[in-house]
Write a protein that holds these residues in place. Structure first.
Motif, PDB file in Angstrom:
ATOM      1  N   ARG A  83      14.617  69.766 -40.109  1.00 21.12           N
ATOM      2  CA  ARG A  83      13.606  69.392 -38.969  1.00 21.12           C
ATOM      3  C   ARG A  83      12.944  68.185 -39.259  1.00 21.12           C
ATOM      4  NH1 ARG A  83       9.543  73.761 -37.823  1.00 21.12           N
ATOM      5  NH2 ARG A  83       9.574  73.038 -35.599  1.00 21.12           N
ATOM      6  N   GLY A  84      13.819  67.038 -39.688  1.00 24.01           N
ATOM      7  CA  GLY A  84      13.404  65.579 -39.988  1.00 24.01           C
ATOM      8  C   GLY A  84      12.695  65.235 -41.253  1.00 24.01           C
ATOM      9  N   THR A  85      12.331  66.404 -42.236  1.00 20.92           N
ATOM     10  CA  THR A  85      11.929  66.062 -43.446  1.00 20.92           C
ATOM     11  C   THR A  85      13.005  66.393 -44.671  1.00 20.92           C
ATOM     12  OG1 THR A  85      10.237  67.294 -42.451  1.00 20.92           O
ATOM     13  CG2 THR A  85       9.785  66.427 -44.700  1.00 20.92           C
ATOM     14  N   ASP A  86      13.125  65.485 -45.466  1.00 21.48           N
ATOM     15  CA  ASP A  86      13.943  65.715 -46.626  1.00 21.48           C
ATOM     16  C   ASP A  86      13.314  66.674 -47.675  1.00 21.48           C
ATOM     17  OD1 ASP A  86      15.810  65.789 -48.692  1.00 21.48           O
ATOM     18  OD2 ASP A  86      15.645  63.625 -49.286  1.00 21.48           O
ATOM     19  N   ILE A  87      13.898  67.814 -47.889  1.00 24.83           N
ATOM     20  CA  ILE A  87      13.116  68.822 -48.653  1.00 24.83           C
ATOM     21  C   ILE A  87      13.920  68.784 -50.061  1.00 24.83           C
ATOM     22  CG2 ILE A  87      12.353  70.248 -46.515  1.00 24.83           C
ATOM     23  CD1 ILE A  87      14.560  72.073 -47.549  1.00 24.83           C
ATOM     24  N   SER A  88      14.784  67.812 -50.214  1.00 29.53           N
ATOM     25  CA  SER A  88      15.621  68.320 -51.352  1.00 29.53           C
ATOM     26  C   SER A  88      14.845  67.740 -52.584  1.00 29.53           C
ATOM     27  CB  SER A  88      17.039  67.393 -51.415  1.00 29.53           C
ATOM     28  OG  SER A  88      16.396  65.817 -51.335  1.00 29.53           O
ATOM     29  N   LYS A  89      13.593  67.041 -52.665  1.00 27.93           N
ATOM     30  CA  LYS A  89      13.081  66.641 -53.564  1.00 27.93           C
ATOM     31  C   LYS A  89      11.397  67.263 -53.621  1.00 27.93           C
ATOM     32  CE  LYS A  89      15.995  63.752 -55.273  1.00 27.93           C
ATOM     33  NZ  LYS A  89      17.384  64.409 -54.348  1.00 27.93           N
ATOM     34  N   LEU A  90      11.296  68.024 -52.730  1.00 25.11           N
ATOM     35  CA  LEU A  90       9.976  68.637 -52.585  1.00 25.11           C
ATOM     36  C   LEU A  90       9.692  69.533 -53.777  1.00 25.11           C
ATOM     37  CD1 LEU A  90       9.397  69.465 -48.863  1.00 25.11           C
ATOM     38  CD2 LEU A  90       8.344  67.627 -50.215  1.00 25.11           C
ATOM     39  N   ALA A  91       8.469  69.470 -54.407  1.00 26.98           N
ATOM     40  CA  ALA A  91       8.138  70.322 -55.394  1.00 26.98           C
ATOM     41  C   ALA A  91       7.812  71.551 -54.552  1.00 26.98           C
ATOM     42  CB  ALA A  91       6.762  69.701 -56.106  1.00 26.98           C
ATOM     43  N   GLU A  92       7.627  72.773 -55.488  1.00 27.66           N
ATOM     44  CA  GLU A  92       7.585  74.264 -55.032  1.00 27.66           C
ATOM     45  C   GLU A  92       6.282  74.326 -54.132  1.00 27.66           C
ATOM     46  OE1 GLU A  92       9.948  76.406 -55.115  1.00 27.66           O
ATOM     47  OE2 GLU A  92       8.702  77.760 -53.901  1.00 27.66           O
ATOM     48  N   ASP A  94       4.987  72.142 -52.158  1.00 29.88           N
ATOM     49  CA  ASP A  94       5.058  71.474 -50.729  1.00 29.88           C
ATOM     50  C   ASP A  94       6.090  72.326 -50.138  1.00 29.88           C
ATOM     51  OD1 ASP A  94       2.994  69.426 -51.534  1.00 29.88           O
ATOM     52  OD2 ASP A  94       4.800  68.434 -52.739  1.00 29.88           O
ATOM     53  N   MET A  95       7.092  72.764 -50.661  1.00 29.64           N
ATOM     54  CA  MET A  95       8.082  73.562 -50.240  1.00 29.64           C
ATOM     55  C   MET A  95       7.495  74.658 -49.311  1.00 29.64           C
ATOM     56  SD  MET A  95      11.209  73.535 -49.937  1.00 29.64           S
ATOM     57  CE  MET A  95      12.199  74.556 -48.774  1.00 29.64           C
ATOM     58  N   LYS A  96       6.511  75.202 -49.660  1.00 28.12           N
ATOM     59  CA  LYS A  96       5.977  76.645 -49.245  1.00 28.12           C
ATOM     60  C   LYS A  96       5.710  76.610 -47.680  1.00 28.12           C
ATOM     61  CE  LYS A  96       4.643  79.490 -52.292  1.00 28.12           C
ATOM     62  NZ  LYS A  96       3.795  79.507 -53.579  1.00 28.12           N
ATOM     63  N   LEU A  97       5.492  75.138 -47.321  1.00 31.23           N
ATOM     64  CA  LEU A  97       5.342  75.229 -45.851  1.00 31.23           C
ATOM     65  C   LEU A  97       6.795  75.424 -45.074  1.00 31.23           C
ATOM     66  CD1 LEU A  97       3.476  71.630 -45.657  1.00 31.23           C
ATOM     67  CD2 LEU A  97       2.732  73.847 -44.680  1.00 31.23           C
ATOM     68  N   TYR A  98       7.734  74.969 -45.692  1.00 32.53           N
ATOM     69  CA  TYR A  98       9.230  75.072 -44.938  1.00 32.53           C
ATOM     70  C   TYR A  98       9.828  76.484 -45.366  1.00 32.53           C
ATOM     71  CZ  TYR A  98       8.457  70.102 -44.457  1.00 32.53           C
ATOM     72  OH  TYR A  98       7.741  69.021 -44.080  1.00 32.53           O
ATOM     73  N   ARG A  99       9.243  77.229 -46.542  1.00 25.23           N
ATOM     74  CA  ARG A  99       9.968  78.139 -46.693  1.00 25.23           C
ATOM     75  C   ARG A  99      10.229  79.484 -45.678  1.00 25.23           C
ATOM     76  NH1 ARG A  99      12.617  78.104 -51.200  1.00 25.23           N
ATOM     77  NH2 ARG A  99      11.710  77.615 -53.205  1.00 25.23           N
ATOM     78  N   LYS A 100       9.308  79.600 -44.988  1.00 20.98           N
ATOM     79  CA  LYS A 100       9.225  80.525 -44.158  1.00 20.98           C
ATOM     80  C   LYS A 100      10.139  80.097 -42.739  1.00 20.98           C
ATOM     81  CE  LYS A 100       4.737  79.727 -41.824  1.00 20.98           C
ATOM     82  NZ  LYS A 100       5.365  79.243 -40.551  1.00 20.98           N
ATOM     83  N   ASP A 101      10.371  78.897 -42.517  1.00 19.20           N
ATOM     84  CA  ASP A 101      11.285  78.615 -41.498  1.00 19.20           C
ATOM     85  C   ASP A 101      12.695  78.891 -41.789  1.00 19.20           C
ATOM     86  OD1 ASP A 101       9.180  77.859 -40.106  1.00 19.20           O
ATOM     87  OD2 ASP A 101       9.213  75.887 -40.801  1.00 19.20           O
ATOM     88  N   MET A 102      13.170  78.887 -43.078  1.00 15.09           N
ATOM     89  CA  MET A 102      14.539  79.204 -43.433  1.00 15.09           C
ATOM     90  C   MET A 102      14.852  80.527 -44.178  1.00 15.09           C
ATOM     91  SD  MET A 102      16.164  75.766 -45.182  1.00 15.09           S
ATOM     92  CE  MET A 102      14.974  75.228 -45.824  1.00 15.09           C
ATOM     93  N   GLN A 103      15.679  81.197 -43.669  1.00 22.46           N
ATOM     94  CA  GLN A 103      15.684  82.714 -44.355  1.00 22.46           C
ATOM     95  C   GLN A 103      17.163  82.979 -44.724  1.00 22.46           C
ATOM     96  OE1 GLN A 103      13.314  84.922 -46.006  1.00 22.46           O
ATOM     97  NE2 GLN A 103      11.935  83.074 -45.584  1.00 22.46           N
ATOM     98  N   ILE A 104      17.548  83.955 -45.713  1.00 26.55           N
ATOM     99  CA  ILE A 104      18.565  84.211 -46.127  1.00 26.55           C
ATOM    100  C   ILE A 104      19.135  85.847 -46.004  1.00 26.55           C
ATOM    101  CG2 ILE A 104      17.878  84.365 -48.657  1.00 26.55           C
ATOM    102  CD1 ILE A 104      20.528  83.187 -49.237  1.00 26.55           C
ATOM    103  N   VAL A 105      20.059  85.987 -45.701  1.00 27.25           N
ATOM    104  CA  VAL A 105      20.653  87.429 -45.624  1.00 27.25           C
ATOM    105  C   VAL A 105      21.709  87.416 -46.650  1.00 27.25           C
ATOM    106  CG1 VAL A 105      21.820  89.305 -44.126  1.00 27.25           C
ATOM    107  CG2 VAL A 105      20.080  87.746 -43.036  1.00 27.25           C
ATOM    108  N   PHE A 106      21.475  88.476 -47.227  1.00 24.56           N
ATOM    109  CA  PHE A 106      22.480  88.322 -48.812  1.00 24.56           C
ATOM    110  C   PHE A 106      23.765  89.108 -48.471  1.00 24.56           C
ATOM    111  CE2 PHE A 106      18.590  87.425 -50.726  1.00 24.56           C
ATOM    112  CZ  PHE A 106      19.026  86.275 -51.425  1.00 24.56           C
ATOM    113  N   GLN A 107      24.905  88.885 -49.470  1.00 29.67           N
ATOM    114  CA  GLN A 107      26.047  89.580 -49.326  1.00 29.67           C
ATOM    115  C   GLN A 107      25.967  91.146 -49.767  1.00 29.67           C
ATOM    116  OE1 GLN A 107      28.963  87.947 -51.842  1.00 29.67           O
ATOM    117  NE2 GLN A 107      30.648  89.259 -50.831  1.00 29.67           N
ATOM    118  N   ASP A 108      25.307  91.228 -50.793  1.00 28.78           N
ATOM    119  CA  ASP A 108      25.170  92.507 -51.295  1.00 28.78           C
ATOM    120  C   ASP A 108      23.989  93.356 -50.898  1.00 28.78           C
ATOM    121  OD1 ASP A 108      25.248  94.892 -52.975  1.00 28.78           O
ATOM    122  OD2 ASP A 108      24.799  93.796 -54.695  1.00 28.78           O
ATOM    123  N   PRO A 109      24.251  94.388 -50.029  1.00 29.99           N
ATOM    124  CA  PRO A 109      23.084  95.248 -49.444  1.00 29.99           C
ATOM    125  C   PRO A 109      22.351  96.131 -50.381  1.00 29.99           C
ATOM    126  CG  PRO A 109      25.149  96.151 -48.806  1.00 29.99           C
ATOM    127  CD  PRO A 109      25.541  94.933 -49.260  1.00 29.99           C
TER     128      PRO A 109
END
Lengths: 337, 331
Positions: A83-92, A94-109
């Protein structure tokens, strides 16, 4: 609704030149003997409300890409623009803000749910993150989430071991949805499931996308599933994207020799039609051994000296169709019927 | 922005498959544990020991205890178990309760039954407090080493290396002699002994917890919690710890047994709880001078220690079997 269609053109996630090298340590002193290039310069975009499929065989770096985007692993190089922000260098922090916008569903249930937490508690972790402090409100939301994924609200106070694989996968999806994300990374969400359950989960994902306007990065090795669900497909091999194209185009007009052989490997339901594999029966070469030129060398049936001497680049061969093969770019790949 | 609206939307899905009958973890645990007869026996003796230590504390303490462990009756010394007191030579307040020396008397005519009751409480508290201290330190150190282990402190020394080398150093000392040295330097008191035993026995727990954390940290559910944005503190204590606690519980149970043994050994050597307070170890120690004249003075505390330690070990091993997920699947 108008604003929504407007936003539909927007890019939610752009990945540029993403790299992750793992050190291969050998010997008594654990010296770094080589680098395993798990992800070697991957770039792609995901549009809001769309699905990008990431396909490739085991060990090609698909899951590493997922973990890099979520910053569960630190990338070595490249940009992850969310969403327009480079998160690759963010510290944990600052990352908190973006965490909830991206989620993951795993392979192994089986591994993806905490065995010592009830389903309700697992999902409520997300609601807590969302800042719903009031317990009855959380409960209400929890029941809604469970219903959304087709689970009964009574399952909330049960433990994961009481559920089947498909049910657990639904719970995993409910947990991902609990923080109201914009993007869900599905890391082979159906490959551990029965074929009949696979269809249910895929339909659920599709339905959720329609309802909530979610974007997906759908990682799979099953081309049928990807073809059904995705708008664009990226084919990955040994840490590089080999071909990138809209789904229909990739199926109708595959250009890269690897894609062609992948498509040829899809089992034909017609009896007697044995697939033409186009691939010599060799294992994936060890990616820690450095090679020059095309990473597909050694397995490609159309290999020439130029493939071993020249760096490959992603060349455009059609509208939004890119391929990493000089032969394909020059239309020198023989058509397969 | 993604406003979740479930109502219009759940009719698409049938709630698939009826849920399995509800059975809590405790019920499941008990079903499995029940099958292990020796462990049940261990649990039973453990409860008995616990109750008698608790009751013993009330019966032997205070200004005018029901059973006085310190009352000296020199004319009644070295009476065998179940002996009747010589009422003519005793003051009315010196007559033992129940009018019988249940476990005989020692060389000063003190009632061994009363002393055993008092000593049970010492053993129990030493066992629990010492193990409590060692488990707390072990979980803390192991948790840090396992979860934050990759963080570098100085150049090449990571948190993990630092903590695990401390553990190795601690393990190099023969712990009983370490305890002896420390106890010889400190004023003799029951609290010092608890603390010293606790501080010299946390290494095993640390290794267990670290190993569990290392494997659990890589699990998908921890990655999911991280992706949700759950804080490290919460991940450690709410997500990982409950999964890592089973082997700690088992080693703690067995640790209580060895703490009781250590305390008894210290008291036997005269480094333990100072007299006149009775402990099983110092009853045993006093009795060794009279082993041929009054064998009950050594056998009663000795057998009591044996039974309690054995029951803790049996219970601990039963616990380990039940908490082992591989056995659980079979059950």
């Amino acid at each position: 609704m108008n604003s929504k269609t407007n936003r539909a053109n927007h890019i939610i996630l752009r990945v540029e030149g993403l790299k992750k090298y793992f050190p291969v340590r050998r010997g008594f002193f654990q010296k770094i003997a080589a680098w395993n290039k798990a992800v070697d310069g991957v770039s792609f975009e995901i549009q809001q409300g769309k699905t990008l499929g990431l396909v490739g065989e085991s060990g090609c770096g698909k899951t590493t890409v997922a973990r890099l985007i979520l910053k569960l692993l630190e990338s070595d190089a490249g940009k992850i623009v969310f969403r327009g922000t480079d998160i690759s260098k963010l510290a944990e922090n600052d990352m908190k803000l973006y965490r909830k916008d991206m989620q993951i569903v795993f392979q192994d249930p089986y591994g993806s749910l905490n065995p010592r937490m009830t389903v309700g508690l697992s999902i409520e972790e997300g609601l807590r993150i969302l800042g719903i402090k009031n317990a009855p409100k959380r409960k209400e939301r929890l029941e809604k989430l469970l219903q959304m994924v087709g689970m009964s609200p009574e399952s909330a106070d049960r433990y994961p071991h009481e559920f089947s694989g498909g049910q657990r996968q639904r719970i995993g999806i409910a947990r991902a949805l609990s923080v109201e994300p914009l993007l869900i990374i599905c890391d082979e969400p159906v490959s551990a499931l029965d074929v009949s359950i696979q269809a249910q989960i895929i339909n659920l994902l599709k339905d959720l996308q329609d309802r909530l306007g979610l974007s997906y990065l759908f990682i799979s090795h099953d081309l049928n599933v990807v073809g059904y669900l995705c708008n664009t497909i990226a084919v990955m091999y040994k840490g590089c994207i080999m071909e990138f194209a809209p789904a229909e185009q990739l199926f109708e007009n595959p250009r890269h020799p690897y894609t062609i052989s992948l498509l040829a490997a899809i089992p034909d339901p017609e009896p007697g039609n044995t697939p033409d594999l186009h691939l010599p029966e060799r294992d994936l070469p060890d990616s820690s051994i450095p090679i020059f030129g095309c990473s597909f060398q050694g397995r490609c049936t159309l290999e020439e000296t130029r493939c071993r001497e020249e760096r490959t680049t992603l060349a455009q061969v059609g509208e939004e169709h890119f391929v990493r093969c000089w032969k394909a770019a020059q239309n020198k790949i023989p058509k397969v019927s | 922005m993604t406003n979740i609206q479930a109502k219009e939307f759940n009719q698409n899905f049938q709630f698939d498959q009826p849920l399995a009958p509800k059975r809590t973890r405790w019920e499941e645990f008990w079903l499995l544990f029940r099958q292990n007869r020796l462990a049940i026996l261990g649990l039973f003796i453990f409860i008995l020991f616990f109750l008698s230590a608790l009751i013993g504390l009330f019966l032997t303490s205070g200004t005018n205890p029901v059973f006085d462990p310190a009352l000296i009756r020199l004319q009644e010394k070295l009476r065998p178990p179940l002996a009747e007191p010589h009422l003519d030579s005793l003051q009315p307040e010196e007559v033992p309760r129940l009018d019988i020396y249940l476990m005989g008397t020692d060389d000063l005519g003190r009632d061994v039954f009363a002393r055993m009751l008092q000593g049970a409480w010492v053993s129990l508290t030493v066992g629990f407090v010492a193990v409590g201290i060692s488990v707390l330190i072990g979980i803390f150190m192991g948790g840090i080493a396992g979860y934050f282990g990759q963080h570098m402190l100085i150049n090449t020394i990571s948190v993990d290396t630092l903590i695990m080398r401390i553990v190795d150093i601690m393990l190099c000392f023969p712990s009983f002699f370490l305890i002896l040295t420390v106890v010889a330097l400190l004023p003799a008191s029951i609290y010092n002994i608890m603390i010293v035993i606790g501080l010299t026995s946390w290494m095993g727990t640390t290794r267990f917890v670290r190993a569990e954390f290392l494997s659990l940290r890589e699990q998908d559910f921890v990655a999911a919690a991280k992706a949700l944005g759950v804080s490290n503190f919460r991940i450690i204590f709410r997500h990982i710890m409950p999964n890592a606690i089973a082997p700690v519980l088992v080693s703690a149970t067995i640790g209580i047994a060895s703490a009781i043994l250590t305390e008894a050994g210290l008291s036997f050597l005269g480094f333990g709880v100072p007299p006149p307070h009775a402990t099983w170890g110092n009853i045993l120690s006093n009795g060794k001078n009279f082993i041929f004249d009054a064998p009950w003075l050594t056998f009663i505390p000795g057998i009591a220690i044996l039974i309690v330690v054995l029951s803790f070990n049996l219970f601990g091993e039963g616990l380990r079997d039940v908490l082992n997920p591989k056995l659980r699947e079979r059950g």
